[in-house]
Design a protein around this motif. Structure first.
Motif, short mmCIF file in Angstrom:
data_model
loop_
_atom_site.label_atom_id
_atom_site.label_comp_id
_atom_site.label_asym_id
_atom_site.label_seq_id
_atom_site.Cartn_x
_atom_site.Cartn_y
_atom_site.Cartn_z
N GLU A 446 0.83 -1.20 0.00
CA GLU A 446 0.00 0.00 0.00
C GLU A 446 0.87 1.25 0.00
O GLU A 446 0.58 2.23 -0.72
CB GLU A 446 -0.92 -0.01 1.22
N ASN A 449 2.41 1.66 -3.51
CA ASN A 449 1.44 2.19 -4.48
C ASN A 449 1.28 3.70 -4.32
O ASN A 449 1.18 4.44 -5.31
CB ASN A 449 0.09 1.50 -4.31
N HIS A 453 2.06 6.57 -7.33
CA HIS A 453 1.06 7.54 -7.78
C HIS A 453 1.52 8.97 -7.49
O HIS A 453 1.35 9.87 -8.34
CB HIS A 453 -0.28 7.28 -7.09
N CYS A 489 -0.91 -0.98 -10.98
CA CYS A 489 -0.67 0.28 -10.29
C CYS A 489 0.15 1.23 -11.17
O CYS A 489 -0.18 2.43 -11.29
CB CYS A 489 0.04 0.03 -8.96
N ASP A 492 -1.97 2.42 -14.16
CA ASP A 492 -3.00 3.39 -13.75
C ASP A 492 -2.38 4.74 -13.41
O ASP A 492 -2.95 5.80 -13.76
CB ASP A 492 -3.77 2.86 -12.54
#
Length: 645
Positions: A446, A449, A453, A489, A492
């Motif tokens: 987590e 990720n 991003h 991930c 995206d």
């Protein structure tokens, strides 16, 4: 008789008893002939024959003689039939006994066997033709409970013996003493139940319950039991004992790089080495994973425990050949003394575990003695775990960026994104304190990720602001790299921010370079997106050089461990030169980390190194400071030793 023969032949046990049936039929015929002859002799002796056939005999006398003759014939037939029926009963009984899985035998008063079934011979492993007439105690050496048997009339016991072929067996024996009306023993009946398979199953179950199957050492359950017993003995004698808690440093990297089978081999070898360190009466247990525990009794002082801990570290660091390479492992050992550091099993184990973590944070491959101050540090770690779970939701993390500079152009070609935790009470928490915790409690994916991003979002802002094309490197843990969601991930994050894939680079450790476990597929899927891949801290792990040409890599990053003293230690400078030359020969970019002086720059430029990174050019800075660094020409600094503010 033919139908009876076919019936008998249909039963294997009765077919085996056929010779006995043949003898009984012969005896039956002989008996009939013998009884008829005996009857005629008796009639002749009583002169019944003369009366029976004399024409002068009275009718009453003839009738009496005929009745007597008829009784003799009927008696002979009935006796023969009873003899035949008894023989059939014996055959059936013998067949039934041979079908029973338990061994059965009967003996005389001197314990000599005079009847038995096939299972008896099979269990004790003696041929059937060698049993009859021999003593039970000769057939089963070691079974010598005569007196208890005779006194009680019944006995049950467990017996372990060896068959004639050398195979060991176990049996449950029941002995019944058969007596006359006066109570005098006449014979014994003995039953044997083969418990060999049962004993093996019980031993296997016990082994599963108390023995670690991988190493053969005691497992957690047995270690807790033995520790409770050691506490009882120590309280009775007043003599302290030590508990050692041992953990292998970097074992996760071995699993990630060489695979779990190789990791199992390491644990098996470490178990053997540690078992060879302690005395025969001491306990060595594997608690799980790469954690081991020792219980050392009858020590004179904690110095004795420290000596054993040092020996453990020595055997751990001895070379180990694995997967065609030589490994030198390291370990951390925590030492706690009973009752000083804890008066219960839970307390003493917690103290030893706390000391072990202190050894890890003290530099690894060392031992540490427990002290109350360490408990405070352990409580701080637990509190940190709790806070870490909330940090992502409360947006307490931020990224800083350290420039990567080309030694040829003097321009910034990329940045490495580094995570920072701004704790509301503790202030800035360094990554080496919380990254390991995030991996242990399962938050690393987590967290990774979020970094991907955030870095892509920031890179898109720089691109929109007109910065020249640069590469933003993001560190990815081994477990995150192997997870099924990493590729999605990355895809995206690029799509959401409309960022070209060439702007993103994933940095992974050497642990994920090994082909297998799906690693090669993940490498290929990332490369299909267009994202570059760098190997971080190259030269410090367990990578195979053959992986460099098999995996779709773009960059090698040399760890600062080799750079810090490369000017003082020749072997480090040789390693750096080798990595730089090898990387360039393979068409890979080489980035050297930890560059902090002008001398470092001069040496690396002499090696034709591509790119460097370090405090000589810039410390990690916020995103707002990167545009200015991207426009800066660092060549004057490299030549004139200017200081960048």
């Amino acid at each position: 008789m033919q139908g009876q023969d076919e019936l008998i032949s249909s039963f294997p046990a009765e077919r085996d008893a056929w010779p006995l049936w043949s003898r009984l039929k012969t005896g039956f015929l002989v008996l009939i002939i013998f009884e008829l002859l005996a009857g005629f002799m008796a009639l002749h002796h009583l002169q019944v024959e003369a009366t029976l056939f004399s024409p002068n005999a009275l009718p009453v006398q003839q009738t009496t003689a005929r009745l007597l003759f008829l009784l003799i014939v009927i008696g002979t037939i009935v006796g023969g039939f009873l003899f035949w029926y008894l023989g059939r009963f014996v055959i059936r009984s013998r067949a039934l006994l041979d079908q029973i899985s338990d061994g059965i035998c009967t003996t005389d008063q001197d314990w000599r066997v005079f009847s038995f079934n096939r299972s008896f011979a099979k269990i004790i492993g003696v041929p059937m033709d060698e049993i009859r007439g021999r003593s039970v105690f000769e057939l089963m050496p070691g079974c010598s409970a005569r007196d208890p048997i005779l006194d009680s009339g019944r006995m049950e016991c467990e017996f372990e013996g060896v068959r004639s072929d050398g195979e060991r067996f176990c049996a449950h024996i029941t002995v019944f003493v058969l007596t006359e009306e006066e109570g005098r023993p006449t014979s014994c009946m003995i039953t044997l139940r083969d418990t060999t398979a049962l004993k093996k199953s019980q031993e296997h179950i016990k082994r599963l319950a108390y023995v670690d199957e991988l190493t053969g050492l005691a497992n957690r359950a047995q270690s807790q039991q033995c520790l409770d017993q050691a506490i009882v003995r120590a309280r009775r004698s007043g003599q302290p004992f030590a508990v050692l808690f041992l953990d292998l440093d970097g074992f996760k990297d071995i699993n990630d790089s060489l695979g779990h089978d190789a990791g199992d081999q390491v644990l098996h070898e470490m178990g053997k080495r540690l078992a060879g360190v302690v005395r025969a009466g001491d306990l060595v247990a594997r608690l799980g994973g790469d954690e081991f525990c020792m219980v050392l009794e009858q020590l004179r002082s904690e110095e004795d425990a420290a000596t054993i801990a040092s020996r453990c570290l020595e055997v751990i660091s001895q070379p180990m050949e694995l997967c065609e390479r030589t490994l030198r492992l390291r370990g951390s050992v925590g030492i706690a003394m009973f009752p000083r550091d804890g008066e219960s099993r839970e307390a003493i184990l917690r103290a030893a575990d706390t000391a072990m973590y202190a050894a890890k944070h003290g530099g690894k491959h060392r031992y540490a003695l427990y002290s109350p101050e360490l408990t405070e540090a352990a409580q701080r770690r637990l509190s940190l775990e709790h806070d870490l779970r909330e940090a992502i939701e409360k947006q307490q993390f931020a990224l800083v960026y350290q420039p990567q500079v080309s030694l040829q152009t003097g321009r910034m070609t990329g940045v490495e994104a580094l995570i920072r935790w701004h704790h509301p009470d503790r202030g800035m928490v360094p990554p080496d304190e919380f990254i390991e915790i995030a991996e242990r409690i399962g938050l690393i994916n987590e967290l990774g990720n979020w970094v991907v991003h955030t870095a892509c979002r920031q890179a898109a802002q720089w691109k929109a602001a007109g910065l020249p094309d640069i590469t933003v490197s993001v560190n990815i843990s081994g477990s995150h790299f192997r997870s099924s969601g990493l590729v999605d991930c990355v895809r995206d994050a690029l799509a959401e921010n409309d960022l070209p894939p060439s702007w993103l680079e994933l940095e992974v450790t050497e642990g994920v370079m090994q082909i297998g476990d799906g690693s090669i597929e993940i490498f290929q899927r990332i490369k299909e997106i267009g994202v570059s891949i760098a190997i971080d801290d190259f030269g410090t792990g367990y990578s195979s050089l053959s992986s460099l040409k098999k995996l779709p890599l773009d960059c090698l990053k040399v760890d600062r461990e080799f750079v810090v003293d490369m000017l003082d230690k020749r072997e480090h400078s040789v390693i750096i030169a080798t990595i730089v030359g090898m990387g360039q020969a393979l068409g890979l970019q080489v980035i050297v980390e930890g560059v902090e002086s002008q001398e470092h720059v001069i040496y690396l430029r002499g090696l034709n190194c591509d790119t460097v990174q370090g405090y000589f050019f810039s410390k990690p800075v916020s995103a707002e400071e990167i545009p200015a660094l991207a426009r800066r020409d660092f060549r004057p600094k490299m030549e004139n030793r200017e200081v960048v503010h």
